[in-house]
Design a protein around this motif. Structure first.
Motif, PDB file in Angstrom:
ATOM      1  N   ASP A  93       0.856  -1.182   0.000  1.00 20.69           N
ATOM      2  CA  ASP A  93       0.000   0.000   0.000  1.00 20.69           C
ATOM      3  C   ASP A  93       0.891   1.230   0.000  1.00 20.69           C
ATOM      4  OD1 ASP A  93       0.793   0.506   2.693  1.00 20.69           O
ATOM      5  OD2 ASP A  93      -0.855  -0.718   3.448  1.00 20.69           O
ATOM      6  N   SER A  94       0.302   2.400   0.202  1.00 19.49           N
ATOM      7  CA  SER A  94       1.059   3.652   0.055  1.00 19.49           C
ATOM      8  C   SER A  94       2.061   3.890   1.164  1.00 19.49           C
ATOM      9  CB  SER A  94       0.086   4.842  -0.012  1.00 19.49           C
ATOM     10  OG  SER A  94      -0.660   4.943   1.190  1.00 19.49           O
ATOM     11  N   THR A  95       1.991   3.134   2.263  1.00 18.87           N
ATOM     12  CA  THR A  95       2.916   3.347   3.373  1.00 18.87           C
ATOM     13  C   THR A  95       3.853   2.173   3.626  1.00 18.87           C
ATOM     14  OG1 THR A  95       1.295   2.533   4.995  1.00 18.87           O
ATOM     15  CG2 THR A  95       1.289   4.898   4.528  1.00 18.87           C
ATOM     16  N   HIS A  96       3.754   1.110   2.818  1.00 20.84           N
ATOM     17  CA  HIS A  96       4.615  -0.056   2.998  1.00 20.84           C
ATOM     18  C   HIS A  96       5.400  -0.343   1.720  1.00 20.84           C
ATOM     19  CE1 HIS A  96       1.669  -0.668   6.251  1.00 20.84           C
ATOM     20  NE2 HIS A  96       2.639  -1.307   6.869  1.00 20.84           N
ATOM     21  N   TYR A  97       6.657  -0.714   1.908  1.00 20.40           N
ATOM     22  CA  TYR A  97       7.537  -1.039   0.793  1.00 20.40           C
ATOM     23  C   TYR A  97       8.515  -2.091   1.296  1.00 20.40           C
ATOM     24  CZ  TYR A  97       9.762   0.005  -3.717  1.00 20.40           C
ATOM     25  OH  TYR A  97      10.225  -0.065  -5.008  1.00 20.40           O
ATOM     26  N   PRO A  98       8.944  -3.038   0.454  1.00 24.78           N
ATOM     27  CA  PRO A  98       9.815  -4.111   0.942  1.00 24.78           C
ATOM     28  C   PRO A  98      11.202  -3.635   1.354  1.00 24.78           C
ATOM     29  CG  PRO A  98       9.623  -4.213  -1.436  1.00 24.78           C
ATOM     30  CD  PRO A  98       8.615  -3.211  -0.967  1.00 24.78           C
ATOM     31  N   VAL A  99      11.559  -2.423   0.919  1.00 27.07           N
ATOM     32  CA  VAL A  99      12.829  -1.824   1.334  1.00 27.07           C
ATOM     33  C   VAL A  99      12.511  -0.467   1.953  1.00 27.07           C
ATOM     34  CG1 VAL A  99      15.164  -1.199   0.651  1.00 27.07           C
ATOM     35  CG2 VAL A  99      13.865  -2.844  -0.732  1.00 27.07           C
ATOM     36  N   PHE A 100      12.974  -0.253   3.174  1.00 31.59           N
ATOM     37  CA  PHE A 100      12.837   1.052   3.776  1.00 31.59           C
ATOM     38  C   PHE A 100      14.097   1.344   4.568  1.00 31.59           C
ATOM     39  CE2 PHE A 100      10.922  -2.041   6.568  1.00 31.59           C
ATOM     40  CZ  PHE A 100      11.251  -1.659   7.858  1.00 31.59           C
ATOM     41  N   HIS A 101      14.150   2.490   5.196  1.00 28.98           N
ATOM     42  CA  HIS A 101      15.389   2.934   5.835  1.00 28.98           C
ATOM     43  C   HIS A 101      15.149   3.217   7.313  1.00 28.98           C
ATOM     44  CE1 HIS A 101      15.967   3.473   1.561  1.00 28.98           C
ATOM     45  NE2 HIS A 101      17.263   3.451   1.773  1.00 28.98           N
ATOM     46  N   GLN A 102      16.085   2.787   8.107  1.00 28.17           N
ATOM     47  CA  GLN A 102      15.924   2.834   9.555  1.00 28.17           C
ATOM     48  C   GLN A 102      17.145   3.464  10.199  1.00 28.17           C
ATOM     49  OE1 GLN A 102      15.697  -0.948  11.944  1.00 28.17           O
ATOM     50  NE2 GLN A 102      13.530  -0.448  12.045  1.00 28.17           N
ATOM     51  N   MET A 103      16.911   4.160  11.294  1.00 27.88           N
ATOM     52  CA  MET A 103      18.012   4.691  12.104  1.00 27.88           C
ATOM     53  C   MET A 103      17.906   4.091  13.497  1.00 27.88           C
ATOM     54  SD  MET A 103      19.085   8.587  13.153  1.00 27.88           S
ATOM     55  CE  MET A 103      20.058   8.867  11.669  1.00 27.88           C
ATOM     56  N   GLU A 104      18.986   3.501  13.932  1.00 29.79           N
ATOM     57  CA  GLU A 104      19.070   2.849  15.236  1.00 29.79           C
ATOM     58  C   GLU A 104      19.919   3.709  16.164  1.00 29.79           C
ATOM     59  OE1 GLU A 104      18.544  -1.009  17.405  1.00 29.79           O
ATOM     60  OE2 GLU A 104      17.738  -0.217  15.537  1.00 29.79           O
ATOM     61  N   GLY A 105      19.414   3.967  17.344  1.00 27.90           N
ATOM     62  CA  GLY A 105      20.188   4.698  18.336  1.00 27.90           C
ATOM     63  C   GLY A 105      20.403   3.847  19.569  1.00 27.90           C
ATOM     64  N   VAL A 106      21.617   3.839  20.090  1.00 24.14           N
ATOM     65  CA  VAL A 106      21.949   3.040  21.268  1.00 24.14           C
ATOM     66  C   VAL A 106      22.780   3.877  22.224  1.00 24.14           C
ATOM     67  CG1 VAL A 106      23.230   1.031  22.142  1.00 24.14           C
ATOM     68  CG2 VAL A 106      21.863   0.824  20.059  1.00 24.14           C
ATOM     69  N   ARG A 107      22.458   3.805  23.510  1.00 19.29           N
ATOM     70  CA  ARG A 107      23.230   4.498  24.551  1.00 19.29           C
ATOM     71  C   ARG A 107      23.347   3.588  25.749  1.00 19.29           C
ATOM     72  NH1 ARG A 107      26.515   6.686  27.493  1.00 19.29           N
ATOM     73  NH2 ARG A 107      26.265   8.725  28.485  1.00 19.29           N
ATOM     74  N   LEU A 108      24.575   3.349  26.188  1.00 21.26           N
ATOM     75  CA  LEU A 108      24.848   2.527  27.372  1.00 21.26           C
ATOM     76  C   LEU A 108      25.378   3.403  28.504  1.00 21.26           C
ATOM     77  CD1 LEU A 108      26.590  -0.579  25.771  1.00 21.26           C
ATOM     78  CD2 LEU A 108      24.156  -0.212  26.198  1.00 21.26           C
ATOM     79  N   PHE A 109      25.040   3.024  29.735  1.00 24.35           N
ATOM     80  CA  PHE A 109      25.446   3.778  30.919  1.00 24.35           C
ATOM     81  C   PHE A 109      26.162   2.864  31.907  1.00 24.35           C
ATOM     82  CE2 PHE A 109      21.606   5.684  29.231  1.00 24.35           C
ATOM     83  CZ  PHE A 109      21.874   7.046  29.250  1.00 24.35           C
ATOM     84  N   SER A 110      27.256   3.351  32.446  1.00 23.70           N
ATOM     85  CA  SER A 110      27.882   2.668  33.577  1.00 23.70           C
ATOM     86  C   SER A 110      27.131   3.079  34.841  1.00 23.70           C
ATOM     87  CB  SER A 110      29.349   3.072  33.694  1.00 23.70           C
ATOM     88  OG  SER A 110      29.459   4.450  34.025  1.00 23.70           O
ATOM     89  N   CYS A 111      27.421   2.420  35.940  1.00 21.72           N
ATOM     90  CA  CYS A 111      26.776   2.749  37.207  1.00 21.72           C
ATOM     91  C   CYS A 111      27.048   4.202  37.589  1.00 21.72           C
ATOM     92  CB  CYS A 111      27.276   1.801  38.297  1.00 21.72           C
ATOM     93  SG  CYS A 111      26.425   1.973  39.884  1.00 21.72           S
ATOM     94  N   HIS A 112      28.289   4.635  37.418  1.00 26.70           N
ATOM     95  CA  HIS A 112      28.646   6.019  37.770  1.00 26.70           C
ATOM     96  C   HIS A 112      27.908   7.019  36.880  1.00 26.70           C
ATOM     97  CE1 HIS A 112      30.978   9.552  38.850  1.00 26.70           C
ATOM     98  NE2 HIS A 112      31.218   9.741  37.564  1.00 26.70           N
ATOM     99  N   GLU A 113      27.835   6.750  35.576  1.00 32.12           N
ATOM    100  CA  GLU A 113      27.167   7.674  34.652  1.00 32.12           C
ATOM    101  C   GLU A 113      25.682   7.806  34.966  1.00 32.12           C
ATOM    102  OE1 GLU A 113      29.672   7.183  30.497  1.00 32.12           O
ATOM    103  OE2 GLU A 113      28.323   5.582  31.122  1.00 32.12           O
TER     104      GLU A 113
END
Length: 409
Positions: free
Chosen positions: A186-206
């Motif tokens: 349909d107009s909002t689905h395509y077999p190829v699309f583009h994604q942005m992944e964000g990751v953030r890890l924290f230590s105990c001190h942070e």
């Protein structure tokens, strides 16, 4: 705002099983914040032949799991998110600028590094096992993914790179790329699309440094840790990480739209669909338009800076042509996504939408019939009934030959 992203989670990882010899190809960890990292831009893909498929100069043997099509292979390596002035490139650059500006390390350098050229060909281990997705999980189905073979596939999400990036020593990064899923049409689905992944890890001190009397707080409950999974996080840690993620995403969405576990660390991860953001921001009505080579589409997004306001001006709205197709399903397993993939392979981007109109079970034979409506529309010119008829007939013939259905044409 919560509807703008379909996926958020607290990331849980373990480094304890990592060999010191593990390296991430193409990721120089000594220059984490200087620029986006890319694989070579030269691309060659060949359609599946009798027993192999080639991508990026590497040959992959086909087996009973192989289901990637020539149509999908033609999209691999296009990297629309890296094409200057393309709307997906604009969204990516806006997000990058936001993270570079607002999240800085101790020395004033950007906290988040960006990886926008990682190969879309990944192993099944990267795409599923590294994310602790069980072997029998529904997300692994052939009906939903594009497999080169049992061991390799086109990534279904940029999360496929999380394990490698984290285990190369990164605590904060954005990964951008094209992802592949077999889906409805349909107009909002395509077999190829583009994604942005964000990751953030924290230590105990942070995580607890800004909390009053936070010295006695811990990241984890006293429990059992394996080489694959951490023990449970404490509620205090989870609440702080969730609050941090909410702040990050709220600030990011406001910035774009206006006011409208690794070792002894825990963190968050999010995934954004770039097409969905661009369709909202620029009023683009059809996801197929992102693949257009028509200069009337592309030139609308050329401007002096990435924040220039753009409201997409639709191309001439050409009339649709509608054809229905009905058939009896085979007695063995039938997948609607197999039919959608067949239609997309033959009709390409002339297919605007496919919808299941009717499902009928014969009271005596118990055979099941499906009736689909296929809407044909070219985004850049008027289609003729003759050319649509030829495509529709090819779909009917291929459905009988490839899917084993019994036509009611």
């Amino acid at each position: 705002m919560a509807m703008l992203w379909k996926f958020m989670r607290v990331a849980k990882y373990s480094k304890t099983a990592l060999s010191s010899k593990v390296k991430v190809r193409g990721i120089p960890t000594h220059s984490r914040h200087s620029s986006s990292k890319s694989i070579p831009s030269d691309f060659s893909a060949s359609a599946p032949c009798s027993n192999t498929v080639e991508l990026f100069g590497k040959s992959y043997p086909l087996d009973d799991y192989s289901n990637v099509t020539e149509k999908i292979l033609s999209k691999v390596g296009k990297n629309l998110h890296n094409r200057k002035h393309h709307p997906l490139w604009l969204i990516k650059e806006q997000v990058k600028e936001h993270f570079y500006k607002h999240y800085l390390g101790r020395h004033g350098t950007p906290l988040f590094s960006v990886y926008d050229g990682l190969s879309p060909v990944v192993t099944v281990q990267q795409n599923f096992d590294s994310l602790l997705i069980p072997p029998n999980h529904a997300s692994r189905r052939k009906e939903d993914n594009y497999y080169l073979n049992r061991d390799h596939m086109l990534r279904a999400h940029t999360s496929a790179h999380q394990w490698d990036l984290i285990h190369s020593g990164l605590d904060a990064f954005l990964a951008v790329g094209d992802v592949y899923r077999r889906d409805t049409i349909d107009s909002t689905h395509y077999p190829v699309f583009h994604q942005m992944e964000g990751v953030r890890l924290f230590s105990c001190h942070e995580l607890f440094s800004s909390v009053k009397d936070g010295e006695g707080l811990q990241l984890f409950e006293q429990g059992h840790r394996t080489v694959h999974k951490q023990e449970c996080h404490t509620m205090e840690a989870v609440r702080l990480v969730e609050f941090n993620l909410k702040q990050v995403l709220t600030k990011l969405m406001t910035h774009i739209f206006g006011d409208a576990g690794a070792q002894d660390k825990i963190g968050w991860a999010f995934g954004l669909g770039l097409e969905r953001l661009a369709m909202i921001l620029y009023d683009i009505p059809d996801i197929r338009l992102f693949w257009s080579e028509d200069e009337r589409f592309l030139k609308q997004f050329i401007g002096p800076h990435i924040w220039q306001k753009v409201k997409f001006q639709p191309l001439s709205r050409y009339p649709p042509l509608i054809n229905d197709i009905s058939f009896w399903l085979p007695s063995e397993t039938y997948s609607q996504n197999d039919f959608y993939d067949l239609v997309r392979t033959i009709g390409g981007d002339l297919i605007e939408k496919v919808v299941l109109l009717d499902e009928f079970a014969h009271p005596k034979t118990k055979k099941v019939s499906h009736c689909y409506r296929i809407i044909y529309r070219h985004p850049e010119r008027t289609l003729t009934q003759d050319e649509v008829h030829r495509i529709h007939q090819a779909i009917e013939e291929s459905a009988v030959r490839e899917l084993g259905v019994e036509g009611r044409f």
